[in-house]
Design a protein around this motif. Structure first.
Motif, mmCIF file in Angstrom:
data_model
loop_
_atom_site.group_PDB
_atom_site.id
_atom_site.type_symbol
_atom_site.label_atom_id
_atom_site.label_comp_id
_atom_site.label_asym_id
_atom_site.label_seq_id
_atom_site.Cartn_x
_atom_site.Cartn_y
_atom_site.Cartn_z
ATOM 1 N N VAL A 542 0.481 -4.452 7.932
ATOM 2 C CA VAL A 542 1.437 -3.830 7.011
ATOM 3 C C VAL A 542 0.995 -4.097 5.566
ATOM 4 N N ASP A 543 0.655 -5.344 5.283
ATOM 5 C CA ASP A 543 0.225 -5.676 3.911
ATOM 6 C C ASP A 543 -1.012 -4.871 3.511
ATOM 7 N N ARG A 544 -1.959 -4.790 4.432
ATOM 8 C CA ARG A 544 -3.203 -4.079 4.102
ATOM 9 C C ARG A 544 -2.930 -2.602 3.807
ATOM 10 N N ALA A 545 -2.009 -2.024 4.555
ATOM 11 C CA ALA A 545 -1.709 -0.595 4.363
ATOM 12 C C ALA A 545 -1.203 -0.335 2.942
ATOM 13 N N LEU A 546 -0.380 -1.262 2.438
ATOM 14 C CA LEU A 546 0.179 -1.036 1.102
ATOM 15 C C LEU A 546 -0.824 -1.373 -0.004
ATOM 16 N N VAL A 547 -1.694 -2.340 0.274
ATOM 17 C CA VAL A 547 -2.765 -2.637 -0.689
ATOM 18 C C VAL A 547 -3.715 -1.441 -0.747
ATOM 19 N N ASP A 548 -3.983 -0.866 0.401
ATOM 20 C CA ASP A 548 -4.838 0.333 0.421
ATOM 21 C C ASP A 548 -4.178 1.500 -0.318
ATOM 22 N N PHE A 549 -2.857 1.521 -0.310
ATOM 23 C CA PHE A 549 -2.131 2.576 -1.029
ATOM 24 C C PHE A 549 -2.244 2.364 -2.552
ATOM 25 N N GLY A 550 -2.496 1.092 -2.930
ATOM 26 C CA GLY A 550 -2.704 0.818 -4.357
ATOM 27 C C GLY A 550 -1.836 -0.285 -4.945
ATOM 28 N N PHE A 551 -0.952 -0.888 -4.141
ATOM 29 C CA PHE A 551 -0.183 -2.035 -4.644
ATOM 30 C C PHE A 551 -1.108 -3.249 -4.770
ATOM 31 N N ASP A 632 -0.444 3.125 11.994
ATOM 32 C CA ASP A 632 -1.186 4.083 11.175
ATOM 33 C C ASP A 632 -0.973 3.685 9.716
ATOM 34 N N PRO A 633 -2.030 3.222 9.051
ATOM 35 C CA PRO A 633 -1.846 2.679 7.708
ATOM 36 C C PRO A 633 -1.275 3.693 6.703
ATOM 37 N N ARG A 634 -1.730 4.943 6.787
ATOM 38 C CA ARG A 634 -1.257 5.944 5.809
ATOM 39 C C ARG A 634 0.226 6.224 5.998
ATOM 40 N N GLU A 635 0.614 6.341 7.268
ATOM 41 C CA GLU A 635 2.016 6.615 7.552
ATOM 42 C C GLU A 635 2.888 5.444 7.112
ATOM 43 N N THR A 636 2.367 4.236 7.355
ATOM 44 C CA THR A 636 3.106 3.025 6.969
ATOM 45 C C THR A 636 3.323 2.995 5.463
ATOM 46 N N ALA A 637 2.244 3.227 4.728
ATOM 47 C CA ALA A 637 2.334 3.164 3.265
ATOM 48 C C ALA A 637 3.310 4.222 2.756
ATOM 49 N N GLU A 638 3.223 5.413 3.332
ATOM 50 C CA GLU A 638 4.099 6.493 2.885
ATOM 51 C C GLU A 638 5.562 6.156 3.172
ATOM 52 N N ARG A 639 5.769 5.576 4.347
ATOM 53 C CA ARG A 639 7.133 5.237 4.773
ATOM 54 C C ARG A 639 7.763 4.222 3.803
ATOM 55 N N LEU A 640 7.001 3.185 3.454
ATOM 56 C CA LEU A 640 7.541 2.165 2.540
ATOM 57 C C LEU A 640 7.696 2.714 1.125
ATOM 58 N N ALA A 641 6.671 3.437 0.677
ATOM 59 C CA ALA A 641 6.717 3.953 -0.699
ATOM 60 C C ALA A 641 7.842 4.975 -0.853
ATOM 61 N N LEU A 642 8.094 5.751 0.220
ATOM 62 C CA LEU A 642 9.195 6.724 0.149
ATOM 63 C C LEU A 642 10.549 6.019 0.051
ATOM 64 N N GLN A 643 10.683 4.889 0.727
ATOM 65 C CA GLN A 643 11.922 4.117 0.599
ATOM 66 C C GLN A 643 12.130 3.735 -0.869
ATOM 67 N N MET A 644 11.064 3.245 -1.497
ATOM 68 C CA MET A 644 11.169 2.819 -2.897
ATOM 69 C C MET A 644 11.480 4.012 -3.803
ATOM 70 N N ALA A 645 10.742 5.099 -3.610
ATOM 71 C CA ALA A 645 10.884 6.250 -4.499
ATOM 72 C C ALA A 645 12.253 6.920 -4.317
ATOM 73 N N ASN A 646 12.712 7.006 -3.068
ATOM 74 C CA ASN A 646 14.007 7.633 -2.807
ATOM 75 C C ASN A 646 15.127 6.824 -3.467
ATOM 76 N N GLU A 647 15.000 5.502 -3.410
ATOM 77 C CA GLU A 647 16.016 4.652 -4.042
ATOM 78 C C GLU A 647 15.953 4.817 -5.572
#
Ligand code: 3H9
Length: 726
Positions: A542-551, A632-647
């Motif tokens: 999970v951590d790697r997926a978000l680091v790969d997303f750019g966090f 799936d790292p891309r799906e994971t990153a999108e799922r978390l980032a969408l939570q943040m952006a939607n909020e």
């Protein structure tokens, strides 16, 4: 030195010059607060070179700025924003280079007399001059910050700088977009001489004459360079002097770069490529690689986002934080810091560093001592890193005094409390302060989640109560979130904003509410990481997926840093306020119960013993067992980032945020949202709002109502509108 009188003069719109004793002393002073390389200045320099070349009376040239604190701050960024195609950007770069080549090749030597910002294209102009003198004063900052705007130095910087100071030293500057002081620039060999500002013009004039007379021949040979170098740097230089060594150096640099950027930032990679081509295929091809790269980067989405952030944070610097622009902040002569923990110590540090006298109060001498030791530790580090002199830090430290009662605090203008995150404790401190403070004193609470209005309910003067939410570690994190509750006065808000800016922070003002903005958007993002664990994902995946997303770090690593105990305390407050949308997943809440606090007690999602950080497998016992499933790292990153952006969109819809711009700046500077994505609002726009709605609805189907799109997002998507309009 006696100066001959002005023999001839001219005034164009961006520069003027006097000819003194055969030296054309050119003063750069275009419209606007700083000099920039714009079409206008370029045209004037072109005319000037023709005049210099054709006028026998002129034997050499001095370039100096008429601005207070800028030599040239680089190419005009607004002009770059208008570039439509890569070919147009490349042509702009080539034209700039042709102009600079004329200075460089001129038989009449050009001297750059540098005070203030000498950045990007500004340094590239100076590099084309035959001699460079800089002042040793604070405003002088020399460097190539282009990559921070998603660009590369496009006027020869990738070719001239490495040849002047060595490849590795130049890469350190170019790839990180670094700026250095005049003193450091001198040490590195970027400038030939260092002088106080008072004599800059005179010394430059003298050197221009000596160069014209052939009496001054700057020695920049490798032998001369080596005299100044440490054994370690000498070894590095030796590596640069042969093709095999250089190939190794470029390979290593690329590897390090990709590990850092995860391939999201094309600019430093293109810059490195241009430097490499220049060495492997020759200068002409190096210049061409630079121009082509510059053109492509000019029209890249990453550069567009980074430039928007540059202008957004510039705009924030000028605002007072309230709608009425005429509101002035109150004068703050003295600050009272209540609580000497990590946050209190950090806030005390940035305040004394900004010049405020600070009186630090904690409940006993040991608490005060801890606060002092924390501040002293940061100051000592400045000395050891040569950022400040011992004298400077001693003077700064002298602005801090301490007390374990309320003595010496009656004349304080602004109190900032950073005591335990518990409403009753904060209210108690507020009441104690109001019993003795001046009626106009402001009380600011550094809380990450408690509504300011609730704290202010205990106040006799709620108009003077405001939130100042700093981020940890305070001396490193750039954001300050100022929170106004319904009764906070405009003057109080403007004062908190002014103090924050003086402390060097980028300040956003938000309306009161549980979690305000940053904590509120962080909660569902982290919560979603918890859901992923409950579904069987591995912590490091999970951590790697978000680091790969750019966090900069993943959400679970972040929890370890923040403290699982603190986060679960905040999560409880959030769940109470927002119900099911922020309810933590099963098992997640139990983690704090068995003393799992994160890095501070070496027991978190990871173990922090000797050697490499490892996932602590015992966490899985609370969240469904040790057998983990791939994700799936891309799906994971999108799922978390969408939570943040939607909020974030909920926050805009509820007017917690004043603008999408503040939301983007807050998420990037406060939470590390990937800058090249431009922040949650710009990111949603880049997905397309209808597409973002669709993705959220799919996730809602799959995972439940916490993914329901925010009403404002639905409205905008339906109406075909965006967040940023106009
Ligand atoms: C480049 O050079 C490409 C070349 O390699 C290739 C060419 C072919 N353009 O920040 P401040 C404005 S890329 C346009 O509040 P400070 C700024 O917007 C460029 N405008 O002051 C503001 O305007 P306003 C590489 C610029 O004292 C005003 O000046 N250069 C530019 O806190 C005052 O700015 C950079 O990345 C510009 N280049 O800081 C340097 N620079 O008042 C970017 C400033 O209307 N600039 N403005 O809002 C900075 O880092 C800081 O502005 C500086 C001054 C340190 C100069």
């Amino acid at each position: 030195m006696a100066m001959a009188k002005n023999e001839a003069g001219s005034k164009a719109s961006y520069l003027s010059w006097d000819i003194i004793d055969g030296v054309a002393v050119v003063t750069l002073d275009g419209p606007g607060p700083v000099n920039t390389l714009s079409d206008g200045l370029n045209a004037d320099i072109e005319r000037l070179t023709a005049q210099v070349d054709g006028d026998a009376k002129i034997r050499s040239v001095v370039l100096i700025s008429g601005k207070k604190d800028s030599f040239i701050a680089g190419a005009d960024i607004e002009m770059l924003q208008k570039v439509k195609t890569a070919a147009e950007g490349a042509a702009m770069s080539r034209a700039g280079k042709e102009l600079l080549a004329r200075l460089e090749r001129s038989p009449k030597p050009w001297v750059a007399a540098i005070h203030g910002a000498c950045l990007g294209g500004g340094l590239e102009v100076a590099l084309a001059c035959q001699y460079r003198i800089a002042t040793d004063e604070k405003p002088t900052q020399i460097g190539l910050p282009e990559v921070q705007l998603g660009l590369l130095p496009g006027a020869g910087g990738t070719q001239r700088l490495p040849r002047l100071i060595g490849i590795q030293a130049a890469l350190d500057i170019i790839l990180a977009g670094k700026q250095v002081s005049g003193k450091k620039a001198y040490k590195l060999g970027m400038v030939d001489e260092l002088v106080p500002r008072a004599i800059l013009r005179e010394v430059a004039l003298g050197r221009a004459r000596e160069l014209a007379d052939g009496k001054l021949r700057p020695d920049r040979t490798a032998k001369k360079k080596k005299e100044k170098l440490s054994p370690e740097k000498l070894a590095r230089l030796a590596l640069e002097e042969n093709p095999v060594g250089r190939a190794l150096l470029f390979r290593e640099a690329k590897k390090k770069l990709v590990a850092k950027t995860h391939g999201h930032y094309p600019a430093p990679e293109r810059a490195l490529e241009a430097v490499r081509v220049g060495y492997e295929k020759g200068l002409a091809q190096g210049h061409e690689a630079e121009s082509v790269g510059f053109g492509e980067l000019c029209v890249s989405p990453q550069s567009a986002r980074l430039i928007e952030i540059f202008f957004a944070s510039n705009a924030l610097k000028k605002e007072n934080g309230v709608d009425d622009k005429s509101v002035k902040p109150r004068e703050v002569k003295k600050l009272g810091m209540l609580g000497g923990g990590l946050m209190g110590g950090g806030i005390a540090y940035v305040s004394i560093q900004a010049g405020y006298p600070v009186r630090l109060k904690d409940k006993d001498a040991a608490g005060v001592g801890r606060g002092f030791a924390y501040v002293k530790g940061i100051l000592d580090e400045r000395v050891s890193r040569k950022r400040s002199s011992r004298l400077e830090v001693d003077q700064t430290f002298a602005r801090l005094t301490g007390t374990s009662d309320y003595s010496g605090l009656a004349n304080v203008d602004l109190f900032i409390e950073a005591v335990f995150e518990e409403l009753s404790v904060k209210q108690k401190v507020l009441r104690e302060v109001e019993a003795f403070c001046k009626p106009e004193a402001i009380f600011a609470s550094n809380t990450s989640s408690l509504p300011i209005g609730k704290i202010a309910a205990a106040s006799k003067r709620p108009e003077n109560v405001v939130g100042m939410h700093y981020f940890s570690p305070v001396h490193k994190m750039p954001l300050l979130e100022v929170i106004r509750h319904v009764k906070t006065s405009d003057e109080t808000v403007a004062t908190a904003v002014a103090v924050g800016k003086k402390q060097g922070k980028t300040v956003i003002v938000v309306r009161d509410g549980v979690g305000f903005y940053t904590s509120r958007i962080l909660a569902p993002y982290i919560g979603e990481a918890g859901f992923m664990l409950s579904e069987g994902a591995a912590i490091d995946d999970v951590d790697r997926a978000l680091v790969d997303f750019g966090f900069p770090v993943g959400p679970l690593q972040l929890l370890d840093e923040v403290g699982i105990d603190i986060a679960s305390h905040v999560a409880k407050i959030m769940a109470e306020a927002f119900g099911a949308r922020m309810a933590p997943p099963d098992g997640f809440g139990l983690l704090a119960k068995d003393g799992r606090m994160g890095r501070k007690n070496k027991k978190g999602f990871y173990t922090y013993g000797e050697g490499k950080k490892k996932v602590d497998e015992t966490v899985y016992d609370a969240v469904g067992g040790r057998k983990r499933k791939p994700i799936d790292p891309r799906e994971t990153a999108e799922r978390l980032a969408l939570q943040m952006a939607n909020e974030a969109v909920h926050c805009l819809g509820e007017e917690i945020l004043r603008s999408p711009r503040d939301g983007d700046v807050g998420a990037i500077f406060g939470l590390g949202f990937p800058p090249f994505r431009g922040g949650p609002f710009r990111w949603l726009e880049s997905l397309g709002l209808p597409q973002a709605v669709r993705r959220l609805e799919e996730l809602q189907q799959k995972h439940g109502p916490r993914f329901a799109p925010a009403p404002l997002l639905l409205d905008r998507a339906k109406a075909g509108r965006k967040f940023y309009e106009g």
